[in-house]
Design an enzyme around this catalytic site. Structure first.
Site, short mmCIF file in Angstrom:
data_model
loop_
_atom_site.label_atom_id
_atom_site.label_comp_id
_atom_site.label_asym_id
_atom_site.label_seq_id
_atom_site.Cartn_x
_atom_site.Cartn_y
_atom_site.Cartn_z
N GLU A 2 185.78 -21.73 -37.75
CA GLU A 2 186.90 -21.18 -36.99
C GLU A 2 186.54 -20.88 -35.53
O GLU A 2 186.90 -19.83 -34.99
CB GLU A 2 187.43 -19.91 -37.68
CG GLU A 2 187.97 -20.18 -39.08
CD GLU A 2 188.43 -18.93 -39.80
OE1 GLU A 2 189.49 -18.98 -40.45
OE2 GLU A 2 187.74 -17.90 -39.71
N GLU A 39 191.13 -23.91 -45.83
CA GLU A 39 191.35 -22.62 -46.48
C GLU A 39 192.85 -22.44 -46.73
O GLU A 39 193.62 -22.23 -45.80
CB GLU A 39 190.83 -21.46 -45.62
CG GLU A 39 189.32 -21.42 -45.50
CD GLU A 39 188.82 -20.17 -44.78
OE1 GLU A 39 189.63 -19.24 -44.56
OE2 GLU A 39 187.62 -20.11 -44.44
#
Length: 691
Positions: free
Chosen positions: A265, A339
Site C-alpha cells: 500500500e 485485499e
C-alpha cells in the site's frame, strides 16, 4: 441468446473449465453415418451442416459481440452474466503436489475479444485466496487453519512476513517455532494451497510499526519507507537473509509460492518516487522470479504502481468506479483483489466491527461471475499475542486490541462462522471437484475460577529487573543502551528521579503514563495531556513516571514519529529535571523466571497501583482452548506459564482473552496478571468469547 450453461460448452478444456456437453460427439455421429439429409427435420436436429460446423468455430467471436456486458468509457468490459454453472472450474490438476511441470508459472494473458486472465502452468486460473498470518496463530494450529481454508474451496494462501519479529535485534534473526515461515509455506503446499507471499519490508497488518523493527528509530534522521541510506541499508541486510529462505520455496523451484508482493500500500504513503523501484530490484537481484504484485486502494493506485509489476486493488465491496480507475492503469491485465475486507479490526474504546455475511457472499459471487481473482482479508485473523499490536492515529492514538478476530471467515479461535458456510456453499457450487471434509472443531472448555492469592507491587519487583540505566536526562525506549545496543521494543519504562518541590510537571509522553510520588499515584499523562500539578511537598521525594508503549502506529506518515517513553526533557515549572534511573520492563519469559524467586505477599482486600498477581489455573489431563474473562480487573496484561497473552482493558470492546489449549500444561498452570490500576477479584474462564 445463449445462456451461461450453453456458453460453458464452448470453453477451452485446457483453461481448467469442465464442459456441460460435448460438441465433438455430435459432429462425429453425423460424419460416421452420413445421415444428413435435408428432407427429414428430425435428422437435421441430430446432424451438422457445413454452415453449422463453421458456426461452432466462430461462436466464441459471435458470443463476444452479443453477450451482456457493461463498458466504461475506456472500453474495459465488466461481465454481468449469470454465475458460472456447477462444476465450471476444475483445478484438481493444479495443486502444488500434483503439478510437476514447473516451467510456466503464474502469468497474465491478454487476447483480442477476451478479458485478460491468469494462467498457471499454461492453464486458465482464478485465484481464490485467503489470508492467514502464521505469527498470529499457535504453530500447533497451523494445519487446522490451512485445512479449513482448503475445505472452504480456496486454492491460495496469502501471508505477510513481519520484519520486527524476525529480526528483533540487528543481525539476530528468528525463524523458529511460531516464526518458522518455511514450515508454514510448505505446510500450505502439503494442504494443496498455492502461496502469495507479502514480505514487505513494511506490511501494515495492524502490527507494531507496520512490521518494521523499532531499532530503526534509534537514528534521529531516519525516514522510514524511503531510499534514506540508513533504511535501505537495513532492508538490504534483512532481505539478504529472508529472501535466501524464500527463493527455494518459489513455484519454479518446485515450491508453492506463485507470486510475491512488492512492499504494501505504498500509494497511500508515496514519499519517495525511487523507493518502490528499489524494493522491486532488491527482490529480483536476490532471486525472486515469480510474478510481482503491488497492493493499493483505488484512489492510490497511480501513486503506488511501478512499471512491470501487476497492480491489484483493495476494497470492501464490488465497486465499478474502482475498476474504472484500475483500467486507466492496466487495461490489458486481469483484475485481482489483493485485499477483499470481509471485516475490520478493533481499537480499544471503540465499537466491535462486524460485516454482513450475505453481503460478503454476494460480493465474492460478483467477483467469480466477472472472473476476478480475489484474496479474502482475513480468512482467519488470529491474535495479537504479547505486545504485537499496532495502533491508529486520527487526531488521537488508539491501540489495536489483542484479538485480531477481524470478524473474519474463521473466528479468532479458528471456529466456523456464517461467512464460512456461505462462502463454502458458493465456492463448492462452481468447483468441479468435491471439497475436502470439514476438519473437526477445536474443543473448548470452561475451567474453575482462579482467585490470585499472592501479589508483588511493582516497587518490590525492581530488584529483579536488570540494573537501571543511569542518565542525566530522560532517554526514550528505543535509545536505551540495552539488548546489545538495540534498545527496548515493547512494554513499559519506569523513570525515577528525586524532586524537592511541587509545581507544574510537564512531560512529553508516548503513549500513556502513571505518575507517582514514592508509591502514591498523583495522576495520568498521555500524548494529549502533558501537564500535571504536583502538590507542595515538605521534603524530597521520589518522582516516578511509568510509561506504557500501547503499540506503534502502523499506517500513514505518523510511523516516523513513534519513539516511545519520555521523548523530551521533563520539567517542573519549566525547570528541567535530571538524574534519572530508568528501568526497562519488557516482561520476557526470563523475567518471569526470575520472579519465581521473589518473596510474594498475600493479596490484600484492595490494592491501588501497578502490581503482579499470581494464581494457579487448574485444568484436566487434556487441556483445551479457553478464554480468560477479567471483568473485575481494570487494565494490564495476562501471562500463562510465562507466555504473554496480550492486553486486557475495562474499556472494551474486547472482554475476553483467547488462551490456546496447546499452551496449557496438564493440571496446574501459572497465571500472572500485571494490573496497572487496582486489584480485581476472580480470573474466570469461558468456553466462548464475550463480545
Amino acid at each position: 441468446m445463449l445462456q451461461g450453461s450453453d456458453t460453458a460448452a464452448f470453453l477451452n478444456l485446457e483453461d481448467g473449465l469442465s464442459p456441460q456437453f460435448s460438441v465433438g460427439t455430435e459432429v462425429g455421429c453425423a460424419a460416421a453415418t452420413g445421415d444428413c439429409g435435408t428432407g427429414d427435420l428430425r435428422g437435421s436436429s441430430r446432424c451438422l451442416s457445413w454452415k453449422r460446423i463453421l458456426s461452432i468455430f466462430f461462436l466464441p467471436l459471435i458470443l463476444a459481440s452479443f453477450a451482456p456486458r457493461v463498458k466504461d468509457k475506456e472500453g474495459l468490459i465488466y461481465a454481468n452474466a449469470q454465475l458460472h454453472p456447477a462444476g465450471t472450474f476444475n483445478w484438481s490438476h493444479l495443486t502444488p503436489l500434483t503439478l510437476k511441470d514447473r516451467s510456466v508459472g503464474l502469468e497474465t494473458v491478454s487476447r483480442v475479444g477476451r478479458k485478460p486472465y491468469f494462467t498457471l502452468g499454461g492453464h486458465k486460473f482464478l485465484i481464490f485466496g485467503g489470508s492467514i498470518h502464521y505469527f498470529r496463530v499457535p504453530r500447533e494450529y497451523w494445519r487446522d487453519r490451512l485445512l479449513k481454508l482448503k475445505a472452504c474451496g480456496f486454492n491460495t494462501l496469502t501471508t505477510y512476513v513481519p520484519w520486527n519479529l524476525h529480526e528483533p535485534e540487528r543481525g539476530k534473526f528468528d525463524f523458529s517455532g511460531n516464526l518458522d515461515l518455511e514450515a508454514f509455506v510448505m505446510m500450505a503446499a502439503e494442504t494443496g494451497l498455492w502461496v502469495i507471499l507479502r514480505p514487505g519490508p513494511y506490511i501494515c497488518s495492524e502490527i507494531d510499526l507496520g512490521g518494521l523493527p523499532s531499532w530503526l528509530l534509534q537514528d534521529p534522521n531516519m525516514i522510514l519507507r524511503t531510499t534514506y541510506k540508513g533504511f535501505v541499508g537495513a532492508v538490504d541486510k534483512y532481505f539478504d537473509h529472508l529472501i535466501s529462505r524464500v527463493v527455494p520455496l518459489q513455484y519454479h523451484k518446485g515450491g508453492p509460492i506463485i507470486a510475491v508482493q512488492v512492499e504494501n500500500e505504498y500509494g497511500s504513503f508515496a514519499k519517495d518516487k525511487d523507493y518502490m523501484l528499489y524494493v522491486r530490484k532488491a527482490l529480483l537481484k536476490r532471486g525472486i522470479v515469480e510474478l510481482l504484485m503491488t497492493s493499493d486502494e483505488a484512489e492510490n493506485l497511480l501513486k503506488g504502481h511501478i512499471k512491470g509489476v501487476l497492480a491489484p486493488i483493495n476494497m470492501d465491496k464490488f465497486e465499478k468506479s474502482a475498476f474504472e480507475q484500475l483500467s486507466q492503469l492496466q487495461s490489458n491485465k486481469p483484475i485481482m483483489i489483493m485485499e477483499f475486507w470481509v471485516g475490520w479490526f478493533d481499537t480499544w474504546g471503540s465499537e466491535h466491527s462486524v460485516a454482513n455475511a450475505e453481503d460478503v457472499k454476494e460480493t465474492v459471487s460478483k467477483f467469480i461471475t466477472s472472473e476476478i481473482s480475489f484474496n479474502v482479508y482475513m480468512f482467519h485473523g488470529g491474535t495479537n499475542f504479547g505486545f504485537m499490536n499496532g495502533a491508529t492515529y486520527v487526531g488521537i492514538h488508539k491501540a489495536v486490541v489483542t484479538s485480531y478476530d477481524y470478524d473474519a471467515v474463521l473466528t479468532e479461535a479458528g471456529d466456523y462462522t456464517e461467512k464460512y458456510f456461505k462462502l463454502q456453499g458458493l465456492l463448492s457450487s462452481v468447483l468441479a471437484m468435491p471439497l475436502p471434509p470439514l476438519p473437526k472443531l477445536t474443543p473448548k472448555a470452561e475451567y474453575p475460577s482462579v482467585k490470585p492469592s499472592l501479589y508483588l507491587p511493582l516497587w518490590d519487583v525492581l530488584q529483579y529487573l536488570h540494573e537501571p540505566v543511569i542518565s542525566h536526562t530522560t532517554v526514550n525506549m528505543e535509545n536505551l543502551p540495552i539488548n546489545s545496543g538495540n534498545g527496548q521494543s515493547y512494554g513499559f519504562v519506569l523513570y525515577e528521579t528525586s524532586i524537592c518541590s511541587g509545581g507544574s510537571l510537564h512531560a512529553n509522553v508516548h503513549d500513556t503514563a502513571q505518575v507517582f510520588l514514592n508509591e502514591i499515584s498523583i495522576g495520568l499523562l498521555d500524548d494529549h495531556t502533558k501537564t500535571l500539578i504536583i502538590p507542595k511537598i515538605r521534603e524530597c521525594q521520589l518522582l516516578r513516571i511509568l510509561v506504557e508503549n500501547r503499540g506503534r502506529v502502523n499506517f500513514s506518515w505518523k510511523i516516523q514519529d513513534q519513539r516511545k517513553g519520555l521523548t523530551e526533557s521533563v520539567t517542573i515549572d519549566k525547570f528541567p529535571l535530571n538524574g534519572f534511573a530508568i528501568y526497562s520492563l519488557e516482561m520476557t519469559m526470563s523475567f518471569f523466571e526470575r520472579l519465581r524467586s521473589a518473596t510474594w505477599r498475600p493479596v490484600p482486600r484492595n490494592y491501588l497501583g501497578p502490581a503482579f498477581y499470581l494464581g494457579t489455573l487448574k485444568v484436566d489431563s487434556s487441556p483445551k482452548d479457553t478464554f480468560l474473562s477479567l471483568l473485575t480487573w481494570n487494565s494490564g496484561f495476562a501471562f500463562i506459564n510465562g507466555r504473554n497473552l496480550g492486553r486486557y482493558s475495562i474499556i472494551g470492546p474486547q472482554k475476553t482473552l483467547y488462551l490456546p489449549g496447546v499452551w496449557l500444561h496438564p493440571e496446574d498452570n501459572e497465571i500472572i496478571l500485571f494490573e496497572k490500576r487496582k486489584s480485581g477479584s476472580y480470573i474466570q474462564t469461558t468456553n466462548e468469547p464475550i463480545l
